[in-house]
Design a protein around this motif. Sequence first.
Motif, short mmCIF file in Angstrom:
data_model
loop_
_atom_site.label_atom_id
_atom_site.label_comp_id
_atom_site.label_asym_id
_atom_site.label_seq_id
_atom_site.Cartn_x
_atom_site.Cartn_y
_atom_site.Cartn_z
N ALA A 1 0.83 -1.21 0.00
CA ALA A 1 0.00 0.00 0.00
C ALA A 1 0.87 1.26 0.00
CB ALA A 1 -0.94 -0.01 1.21
N ALA A 2 1.94 1.23 0.79
CA ALA A 2 2.83 2.39 0.88
C ALA A 2 3.52 2.66 -0.45
CB ALA A 2 3.86 2.16 1.98
N ALA A 3 4.02 1.59 -1.10
CA ALA A 3 4.70 1.77 -2.39
C ALA A 3 3.75 2.31 -3.45
CB ALA A 3 5.31 0.44 -2.83
N GLN A 4 2.53 1.80 -3.46
CA GLN A 4 1.56 2.28 -4.44
C GLN A 4 1.17 3.74 -4.19
OE1 GLN A 4 -1.47 -0.89 -5.79
NE2 GLN A 4 -0.68 -1.71 -3.87
N ALA A 5 1.04 4.10 -2.92
CA ALA A 5 0.73 5.50 -2.60
C ALA A 5 1.87 6.41 -3.03
CB ALA A 5 0.47 5.65 -1.10
N GLY A 6 3.10 5.96 -2.76
CA GLY A 6 4.26 6.78 -3.13
C GLY A 6 4.42 6.93 -4.63
N VAL A 7 4.21 5.83 -5.38
CA VAL A 7 4.41 5.91 -6.82
C VAL A 7 3.34 6.77 -7.49
CG1 VAL A 7 3.05 3.93 -7.65
CG2 VAL A 7 5.21 4.52 -8.78
N MET A 8 2.16 6.86 -6.87
CA MET A 8 1.13 7.75 -7.43
C MET A 8 1.56 9.21 -7.31
SD MET A 8 -1.13 6.03 -8.89
CE MET A 8 -2.16 7.45 -9.25
N ASP A 9 2.26 9.55 -6.23
CA ASP A 9 2.79 10.91 -6.13
C ASP A 9 3.86 11.16 -7.18
OD1 ASP A 9 1.52 12.50 -4.10
OD2 ASP A 9 2.24 11.06 -2.64
N LEU A 10 4.72 10.16 -7.43
CA LEU A 10 5.71 10.31 -8.49
C LEU A 10 5.02 10.47 -9.84
CD1 LEU A 10 8.36 7.56 -7.55
CD2 LEU A 10 8.41 10.01 -7.02
N TYR A 11 3.98 9.66 -10.08
CA TYR A 11 3.23 9.71 -11.33
C TYR A 11 2.60 11.08 -11.55
CZ TYR A 11 -0.22 8.33 -14.88
OH TYR A 11 -0.98 8.24 -16.01
N ASN A 12 2.09 11.66 -10.46
CA ASN A 12 1.42 12.95 -10.56
C ASN A 12 2.38 14.13 -10.46
OD1 ASN A 12 -1.15 11.83 -10.87
ND2 ASN A 12 -1.44 11.66 -8.65
N GLY A 13 3.70 13.85 -10.45
CA GLY A 13 4.69 14.91 -10.47
C GLY A 13 4.90 15.63 -9.16
N ASN A 14 4.57 14.99 -8.03
CA ASN A 14 4.67 15.66 -6.73
C ASN A 14 6.05 15.54 -6.09
OD1 ASN A 14 1.97 16.41 -6.91
ND2 ASN A 14 1.28 14.50 -5.97
N GLY A 15 6.95 14.77 -6.69
CA GLY A 15 8.31 14.70 -6.19
C GLY A 15 8.52 13.65 -5.11
N THR A 16 9.79 13.35 -4.83
CA THR A 16 10.13 12.27 -3.91
C THR A 16 9.82 12.61 -2.45
OG1 THR A 16 12.42 13.07 -3.83
CG2 THR A 16 11.91 11.33 -5.42
N THR A 17 9.92 13.88 -2.07
CA THR A 17 9.63 14.24 -0.68
C THR A 17 8.17 13.93 -0.34
OG1 THR A 17 11.29 16.00 -0.70
CG2 THR A 17 9.59 16.11 1.00
N THR A 18 7.27 14.35 -1.20
CA THR A 18 5.85 14.06 -1.00
C THR A 18 5.57 12.57 -1.10
OG1 THR A 18 5.24 16.22 -1.89
CG2 THR A 18 3.52 14.57 -1.81
N ALA A 19 6.25 11.91 -2.05
CA ALA A 19 6.05 10.47 -2.23
C ALA A 19 6.47 9.71 -0.97
CB ALA A 19 6.83 9.98 -3.44
N SER A 20 7.59 10.10 -0.39
CA SER A 20 8.06 9.43 0.83
C SER A 20 7.08 9.64 1.97
CB SER A 20 9.44 9.95 1.22
OG SER A 20 10.41 9.63 0.24
N SER A 21 6.57 10.85 2.10
CA SER A 21 5.61 11.16 3.16
C SER A 21 4.33 10.34 2.99
CB SER A 21 5.28 12.66 3.15
OG SER A 21 4.30 12.97 4.11
N SER A 22 3.85 10.23 1.74
CA SER A 22 2.64 9.44 1.48
C SER A 22 2.87 7.97 1.80
CB SER A 22 2.21 9.60 0.02
OG SER A 22 1.82 10.92 -0.25
N ALA A 23 4.04 7.46 1.41
CA ALA A 23 4.35 6.05 1.66
C ALA A 23 4.35 5.75 3.15
CB ALA A 23 5.69 5.70 1.03
N VAL A 24 5.01 6.58 3.93
CA VAL A 24 5.06 6.37 5.38
C VAL A 24 3.66 6.47 5.98
CG1 VAL A 24 5.93 7.30 7.56
CG2 VAL A 24 7.45 7.13 5.58
N SER A 25 2.87 7.43 5.51
CA SER A 25 1.52 7.61 6.05
C SER A 25 0.67 6.37 5.83
CB SER A 25 0.86 8.83 5.39
OG SER A 25 1.55 10.02 5.73
#
Length: 493
Positions: free
Chosen positions: A52-76
């Motif tokens: 679930a965390a990896a999929q949440a993070g990759v969606m941020d990458l897909y939407n252009g939100n960057g790695t910082t946001t992706a990492s935060s989403s993954a942890v959340s």
Amino acid sequence: MRHRAKKRKGEEGSAIVLVTFALVVVIGMTGLAVDAGQMYVTKQRAQAAADAAAQAGVMDLYNGNGTTTASSSAVSYAVLNGFIASEVTVDYPSCSSLPSCNGHITLPGNTGNLIRVVVQRTVNTMFMRVLGRNSATVSATAIAAISLTPSPLPIDVLHPTLSGSFSKNGSNTVTICGGPARAIQVNSTSTSSISISGNSGTIDLSHAGPLDSGNCTTGTGADLANSGVQALPSHANVLWGTKPGAYVDPASPIADPLINVVAPSKPAVNGASVSYTTTATEQAHGCPAACTVYSPGYWQNGIQVKNDFAVFRPGIYWIDSKGFVLDANSTARMATQAPDNTDPTGITNWTLGMLIYNNGNGILSIASNSGKSASTNFNCPNGGNCLVGSPQNSSYDGILFFQNRATATSLSHSFSGGGGLSLTGTIYLTHTVAGINSDGTYQSLTLSGNSGGATKVQGEIIVDALSLGGSSGITMNLIGTPTFSVRQVALVQ
């Protein structure tokens, strides 16, 4: 008697030792089973959290939100699944370092397309303590990627925020035949990104989808996806088909699939036009009684056809200003003669196609009173205007109309089928998302089918904003084989 008592006492002592040893073994085995079961359950929970965390993070990458946001989403997402932040590790490996990646997926670039999440928890043992094992570490890893998947794209409207970026008006029917499971993609996050006027005819997706070969006979339906959170207007008349057709909102945007197509260089040779009247040369080009034959090359002042029958020889028409206009009483067809030049990358099969590259601020326009000639010829059995795009296996991926992406002026292009219009190839009119966000300019297209003729597009439409209208039908026949590679997200481990 005393000897026998001593013997029984020794036997009892041995039995106690054996029983004690057996109990230790049984307790150890029971402990192993209980603790192994606990670790198995924890492992399953950790894997679900990592996925679930990896999929949440990759969606941020897909939407252009960057790695910082992706990492935060993954942890959340890992925390939502019962773990704490200190138990979660996120990094961004390269594909070359992952055996599960190489040879199995294609990435759209070298970096920023993979995310790895490791969820790790130390589990305290219970019964295994008697064997000296006080704890065990359970770990689960998930890797998600943005991959490139071949797919024919139908209508892709790219503006990221515009209200009404996709609009439908008029009494006509827009029919999409064949193509992928998603027929229309609207990228705008506006809550009014889709606009459908009162008496707007029909959007027929009932024969869209991969089960149809593009002839509208076997398809069973396709989706209309919108990145904005917006209920589809109640008066929208959409024919979905049996499956899978549905309205999807909010949907993740599909990035420009042609962003890596390099624009053609300005030709060294000027384009030319020659008029003919009933000559052998004219007949060889496929002209009627009289026509003007256009040759590819550099067109400094654009191409404007009016009161004339225009025949276009295959190749690249590089337009610097004043655009490409088919005006009143004009008709445009492809020539039957061999090409004048070749693709700069070495492709030589321009026999059946052309590329109109609009470098400047002039518009691309096909007027409603154009294409009314009743004559038929090469690749135009029903009359009207018929244009064919670049070869699919060239560096221009079948593009017919290509607007300079760096044009910092909002242009409103318009194609109408008042006298019949058939376009084979991709209509590609965009500004980059970065450019739109920077200067606010974008490219829009109005595609109409008007009284006296219909509009047929055999290919794709990729524009910033699209308006479909008119009083006659618009049909898109989409091939079932993959044309472009689109970005998709997937778990790869």
